[in-house]
Design a protein around this motif. Sequence first.
Motif, mmCIF file in Angstrom:
data_model
loop_
_atom_site.group_PDB
_atom_site.id
_atom_site.type_symbol
_atom_site.label_atom_id
_atom_site.label_comp_id
_atom_site.label_asym_id
_atom_site.label_seq_id
_atom_site.Cartn_x
_atom_site.Cartn_y
_atom_site.Cartn_z
ATOM 1 N N SER A 8 40.010 39.315 42.208
ATOM 2 C CA SER A 8 38.677 39.581 41.881
ATOM 3 C C SER A 8 38.001 38.296 41.694
ATOM 4 O O SER A 8 36.662 38.213 42.260
ATOM 5 C CB SER A 8 38.414 40.347 40.408
ATOM 6 O OG SER A 8 37.142 40.484 39.861
ATOM 7 N N ASN A 9 38.599 37.179 41.122
ATOM 8 C CA ASN A 9 37.832 36.115 41.077
ATOM 9 C C ASN A 9 38.896 34.850 41.024
ATOM 10 O O ASN A 9 40.081 35.087 40.468
ATOM 11 C CB ASN A 9 37.384 36.146 39.579
ATOM 12 C CG ASN A 9 38.244 36.491 38.551
ATOM 13 O OD1 ASN A 9 38.639 37.602 38.626
ATOM 14 N ND2 ASN A 9 38.348 35.759 37.509
ATOM 15 N N SER A 10 38.551 33.778 41.461
ATOM 16 C CA SER A 10 39.454 32.443 41.630
ATOM 17 C C SER A 10 39.648 31.869 40.149
ATOM 18 O O SER A 10 40.748 31.295 40.149
ATOM 19 C CB SER A 10 38.729 31.288 42.691
ATOM 20 O OG SER A 10 38.101 32.045 43.591
ATOM 21 N N GLY A 87 36.480 32.334 47.374
ATOM 22 C CA GLY A 87 35.257 32.923 47.168
ATOM 23 C C GLY A 87 34.030 32.116 47.271
ATOM 24 O O GLY A 87 34.227 30.698 47.579
ATOM 25 N N SER A 120 40.082 36.196 47.717
ATOM 26 C CA SER A 120 39.504 36.193 46.173
ATOM 27 C C SER A 120 37.949 36.280 46.342
ATOM 28 O O SER A 120 37.314 35.557 47.117
ATOM 29 C CB SER A 120 39.797 34.656 45.653
ATOM 30 O OG SER A 120 39.312 34.505 44.458
ATOM 31 N N SER A 121 37.349 36.949 45.304
ATOM 32 C CA SER A 121 36.017 37.261 45.253
ATOM 33 C C SER A 121 35.571 37.462 46.561
ATOM 34 O O SER A 121 35.729 38.568 47.120
ATOM 35 C CB SER A 121 35.349 36.144 44.635
ATOM 36 O OG SER A 121 34.199 36.319 44.089
ATOM 37 N N ALA A 157 34.089 43.130 43.353
ATOM 38 C CA ALA A 157 34.514 42.089 42.479
ATOM 39 C C ALA A 157 33.813 41.667 41.498
ATOM 40 O O ALA A 157 32.483 42.104 41.349
ATOM 41 C CB ALA A 157 34.831 40.768 43.656
ATOM 42 N N HIS A 158 34.468 40.952 40.531
ATOM 43 C CA HIS A 158 33.629 40.568 39.220
ATOM 44 C C HIS A 158 33.138 41.750 38.603
ATOM 45 O O HIS A 158 31.821 41.578 38.076
ATOM 46 C CB HIS A 158 32.552 39.420 39.496
ATOM 47 C CG HIS A 158 33.073 38.262 40.212
ATOM 48 N ND1 HIS A 158 33.437 37.046 39.347
ATOM 49 C CD2 HIS A 158 33.281 37.923 41.316
ATOM 50 C CE1 HIS A 158 33.626 36.123 40.159
ATOM 51 N NE2 HIS A 158 33.643 36.722 41.368
ATOM 52 N N GLU A 194 37.037 40.743 36.370
ATOM 53 C CA GLU A 194 37.629 39.562 36.530
ATOM 54 C C GLU A 194 38.990 39.624 35.943
ATOM 55 O O GLU A 194 39.186 40.137 34.646
ATOM 56 C CB GLU A 194 36.801 38.421 35.827
ATOM 57 C CG GLU A 194 35.113 38.314 36.565
ATOM 58 C CD GLU A 194 34.548 37.044 36.024
ATOM 59 O OE1 GLU A 194 34.804 36.508 34.970
ATOM 60 O OE2 GLU A 194 33.543 36.691 36.691
ATOM 61 N N HIS B 168 31.328 35.303 31.855
ATOM 62 C CA HIS B 168 31.767 35.933 32.980
ATOM 63 C C HIS B 168 31.747 34.757 34.160
ATOM 64 O O HIS B 168 30.783 33.686 34.155
ATOM 65 C CB HIS B 168 30.362 36.855 33.398
ATOM 66 C CG HIS B 168 30.487 37.348 34.567
ATOM 67 N ND1 HIS B 168 31.397 38.400 35.103
ATOM 68 C CD2 HIS B 168 29.584 37.161 35.798
ATOM 69 C CE1 HIS B 168 30.870 38.684 36.479
ATOM 70 N NE2 HIS B 168 29.993 38.038 36.829
ATOM 71 N N MET B 169 32.377 34.653 35.062
ATOM 72 C CA MET B 169 32.486 33.599 36.158
ATOM 73 C C MET B 169 31.817 33.687 37.517
ATOM 74 O O MET B 169 31.872 32.913 38.087
ATOM 75 C CB MET B 169 33.835 33.336 36.290
ATOM 76 C CG MET B 169 34.870 33.052 35.158
ATOM 77 S SD MET B 169 34.246 31.684 34.086
ATOM 78 C CE MET B 169 35.002 30.344 35.450
ATOM 79 N N GLY B 170 31.098 34.992 37.567
ATOM 80 C CA GLY B 170 30.001 34.998 38.758
ATOM 81 C C GLY B 170 29.164 34.003 38.513
ATOM 82 O O GLY B 170 28.687 33.572 37.426
#
Lengths: 235, 235
Positions: A8-10, A87, A120-121, A157-158, A194, B168-170
């Motif tokens: 989903s996320n790095s 991402g 990723s992402s 993602a996220h 995430e 949140h990392m977005g």
Amino acid sequence: MRRLLLISNSTLHGSGYLDHCKKQIKEFLSDKVKTVLFVPYALHDRDDYTSTARKAYNEIGYQLEGIHEKPSAVEAVRQAEALFIGGGNTFRLLKTLYDENIVDEIYKRVYNDGMPYIGSSAGTNVATVSINTTNDMPIVFPPSFKAINLVPFNINAHYQDPDPNSKHMGETRAKRIEQYHEYEDSPPVLGIREGCILHVEGDKATLRGVTDARLFVRGKEPVEYKPDADMSFLL
Amino acid sequence: MRRLLLISNSTLHGSGYLDHCKKQIKEFLSDKVKTVLFVPYALHDRDDYTSTARKAYNEIGYQLEGIHEKPSAVEAVRQAEALFIGGGNTFRLLKTLYDENIVDEIYKRVYNDGMPYIGSSAGTNVATVSINTTNDMPIVFPPSFKAINLVPFNINAHYQDPDPNSKHMGETRAKRIEQYHEYEDSPPVLGIREGCILHVEGDKATLRGVTDARLFVRGKEPVEYKPDADMSFLL
């Protein structure tokens, strides 16, 4: 033959780049892979991005090479032992994959040769049917929203749950996905929060990581899935 | 001749549809306009959306007709006294404006005849150079991201400041706009917070409403502007 690790996320809040998924990456690549080909197209500064990714992969015992350092992107994909797409901005990433003519090449290497694919992402988004469910800003115009199509569904993602205290009136993530599903033939969308990872081996898909996923299917109520859930029914 | 009222959002937290900008709409249209042509393309249910918009416009003394109820969208734009394009999904909206061949027609009516144009959220986005800075999910593929080009810059509607407490990392909104400005020739982006309105009369642009706007120009530090600020330098 298909082997995918879709993250989903790095970076997870409070930890470093890829820290939350290094264990899964190591298990996924095992000691059969020596060198990973990295695709940094989703960010503007490709050298800087490659050095960040290289540091993380070196720590778990792999060499990493940036695809932009190679004379031919197509040839680099043809010869890669394993691929990692990082991402950033999904529109910029997909446009560059088309510009470099490697969308079909990646598909073939994954399906015909079992080349391991880590995303990723944005790199996870482009592995699916289309980028119709990215969260990113459309900063460039790609020739299509169709992506590499390594799985027959889309991913968000996220993924974020609605915040009950928010005064913001923009659409929630769930509302945006619901608008996508107003179109006939729109595929299922797996919202991965995430910390969540989808692991695909051939026709078997399993949820990994530390958070749950939420599955949206057109015309149905969304359903929650926990880590280790068997998601093979989506394939 | 250009007359525009570009609203960040249709509904402000705690009030009803268009309540926060009815006064500005009434002043903008004055008593010269009797009937407003409404473009509901950004949402799936056009009849339902039109009845919501009609109720709000009726309350301030205007008739409202849905463009989808007319035999020809092009002809409807040609004959309109004033236009209101509502919010929803910007990709769906722009694609339909192209499908119905009214992008150029709206441009001509605004520039040649001074037809008053009111946009809200997605309807504000499509009035600018391009939809490259929309927040919406790309649920359909339009033939271009280029929009009606009634002003020589872009807008980010529902602009949000980063939340210092978020895990949140977005990317934050500012980060996304910064990524847009990594491209040469990308125009300025005016981030209008919910409650903010941009009013354009010919070559004069003024900020209206109850919240501030934040202007992003490639290669420069962002600048804040308060209600009633003169933004004519952007035109």
